[in-house]
Design an enzyme around this catalytic site. Structure first.
Site, PDB file in Angstrom:
ATOM      1  N   GLY A 190      19.722 -74.103   2.870  1.00 23.89           N
ATOM      2  CA  GLY A 190      21.222 -73.728   2.917  1.00 23.89           C
ATOM      3  C   GLY A 190      22.163 -74.198   4.194  1.00 23.89           C
ATOM      4  O   GLY A 190      21.632 -73.770   5.071  1.00 23.89           O
ATOM      5  N   GLY A 191      22.900 -75.229   3.657  1.00 27.16           N
ATOM      6  CA  GLY A 191      23.765 -75.757   4.774  1.00 27.16           C
ATOM      7  C   GLY A 191      23.164 -76.453   5.873  1.00 27.16           C
ATOM      8  O   GLY A 191      24.009 -76.930   6.763  1.00 27.16           O
TER       9      GLY A 191
ATOM     10  N   CYS B 141      18.605 -69.394  -9.854  1.00 27.92           N
ATOM     11  CA  CYS B 141      19.747 -70.300 -10.553  1.00 27.92           C
ATOM     12  C   CYS B 141      20.918 -69.185 -11.060  1.00 27.92           C
ATOM     13  O   CYS B 141      20.511 -68.564 -11.957  1.00 27.92           O
ATOM     14  CB  CYS B 141      19.243 -71.219 -11.521  1.00 27.92           C
ATOM     15  SG  CYS B 141      20.503 -72.114 -12.447  1.00 27.92           S
TER      16      CYS B 141
ATOM     17  N   ILE C 191      17.715 -70.044   1.408  1.00 29.26           N
ATOM     18  CA  ILE C 191      18.144 -69.348   0.253  1.00 29.26           C
ATOM     19  C   ILE C 191      18.736 -70.425  -0.995  1.00 29.26           C
ATOM     20  O   ILE C 191      18.871 -71.602  -0.781  1.00 29.26           O
ATOM     21  CB  ILE C 191      19.615 -68.504   0.564  1.00 29.26           C
ATOM     22  CG1 ILE C 191      20.679 -69.261   1.258  1.00 29.26           C
ATOM     23  CG2 ILE C 191      19.089 -67.042   1.355  1.00 29.26           C
ATOM     24  CD1 ILE C 191      21.860 -68.658   1.615  1.00 29.26           C
TER      25      ILE C 191
ATOM     26  N   GLY D 145      19.604 -80.076   1.434  1.00 23.43           N
ATOM     27  CA  GLY D 145      20.104 -79.866   0.163  1.00 23.43           C
ATOM     28  C   GLY D 145      21.165 -80.851   0.134  1.00 23.43           C
ATOM     29  O   GLY D 145      21.290 -82.119  -0.312  1.00 23.43           O
TER      30      GLY D 145
HETATM   31  C1  SIN Z   1      21.280 -75.750 -11.614  1.00 25.67           C
HETATM   32  O1  SIN Z   1      20.916 -76.558 -12.320  1.00 25.67           O
HETATM   33  O2  SIN Z   1      22.523 -75.174 -12.389  1.00 25.67           O
HETATM   34  C2  SIN Z   1      21.106 -75.161 -10.292  1.00 25.67           C
HETATM   35  C3  SIN Z   1      19.845 -74.790 -10.118  1.00 25.67           C
HETATM   36  C4  SIN Z   1      19.706 -73.743  -9.286  1.00 25.67           C
HETATM   37  O3  SIN Z   1      20.551 -73.198  -8.470  1.00 25.67           O
HETATM   38  O4  SIN Z   1      18.630 -73.461  -8.996  1.00 25.67           O
END
Ligand code: SIN
Length: 312
Positions: free
Chosen positions: A246-247, A131, A192, A268
């Site tokens: 991813g995408g 994150c 990713i 996602g």
């Molecule tokens: C977030 O909650 O800021 C995103 C979480 C992540 O990218 O793992």
């Protein structure tokens, strides 16, 4: 009926290789009003910390060309709330549940993982060391191969459940962090998470996100994800299960991940604008396999590597 998609991974049976990605599907229950969650291969729930987190101040989301920048800051109700209140409802559905695990420090990661290990109905853990939107934890653990190795090694000691590690693309060489996880005996890699980006409001002449930077996701990052899956599969082949994310917004995108080496994929950002996209991808995979005369989707995993360099 022909079974084109069911398979086994980490000793667990999956109906199909289409999962929903952490942070884009909440805890699944809202989407249960739209379709039967049992149709999904797996759901990865939003990152869980030991205590509830409010997340970052607004603005936390910006639409960008072919993508989205987010800086949520891992807002979540805490692991105990999830286990006691949400999980019993999710368990009604016949799908696999993976919990995304977050900590600000090693103790918190271990405590969350231990609690989830004991939680009946959680099939596996996805370690969030990628994150980019928090001051402590997340990417700080995921970008240093030695720190990552130590964390994965210790978490493996507190859980018998499959441990996947979601890697950050914000590194020079993805193999450095992939190797660290493989050496620490992670059960699989999730490739990713988001790429660091900034969006600026030209009228206000300042960054839009309260945290300035955020994580870029959506169709814009598809070729980067496919490239990183390609690199890891080229090194490890089928020895290390790769979950591609991813995408991905349609079946062609999912096929690119699989042909590069992913044995399952996560949808996602597409969930935000088309919550039915995982279901369309499941159906699209079946149609594609039938059209091409394949008996099972696993015949396509890593198949694009079979070319010779001359063909490139
Ligand atoms: C977030 O909650 O800021 C995103 C979480 C992540 O990218 O793992």
């Amino acid at each position: 009926m022909e079974d084109l998609l069911s398979h086994e991974l980490f000793g667990i049976k999956f109906k199909n290789p289409v999962w929903t990605a952490s942070g884009t599907f909440s805890y699944g229950l809202e989407v249960a009003k739209l379709y039967d969650l049992s149709l999904l291969g797996a759901i990865v729930v939003k990152g869980l910390s030991l205590k509830p987190r409010k997340g970052n101040m607004p603005e936390r989301i910006v639409e960008t060309p072919a993508g989205m920048l987010n800086s949520i800051g891992l807002q979540n109700p805490g692991v105990e709330y999830f286990i006691n209140e949400t999980l019993p409802q999710l368990r009604q559905y016949d799908t696999r549940i993976f919990a995304n695990v977050f900590g600000e420090d090693e103790e918190e990661y271990l405590a969350v993982a231990e609690k989830l290990d004991k939680a009946d109905g959680v099939d596996g853990l996805e370690l969030n060391v990628s994150c980019p939107n928090v001051k402590k934890g997340g990417i700080a653990f995921g970008n240093d191969p030695q720190v990552l190795y130590d964390l994965v090694y210790k978490i493996k000691k507190v859980t018998k459940k499959p441990l996947l590690v979601k890697l950050s693309p914000n590194v020079t060489n993805i193999l450095d962090t992939a190797d660290a996880c493989v050496n620490a005996k992670a059960d699989g890699l999730v490739l990713i998470n988001t790429l660091l980006g900034v969006a600026i409001d030209v009228e206000k002449e300042k960054p839009i996100l309260s945290t300035i930077t955020g994580g870029l996701s959506g169709p814009a990052i598809l070729p980067i994800a496919v490239r990183m899956i390609w690199q890891v599969y080229a090194k490890y082949g089928k020895k290390v299960p790769i979950i591609g994310v991813g995408g991905i917004s349609n079946v062609q995108d999912a096929l690119q991940h699989i042909l590069a080496g992913a044995c399952a994929i996560q949808v996602g950002t597409a969930n935000f604008y088309d919550p039915y996209s995982p279901i369309k991808i499941i159906e699209g995979l079946k149609e594609h396999l039938k059209k091409k005369g394949y008996k099972h989707y696993s015949q396509l995993i890593g198949k694009a590597h079979q070319m010779t360099i001359k063909e490139v």
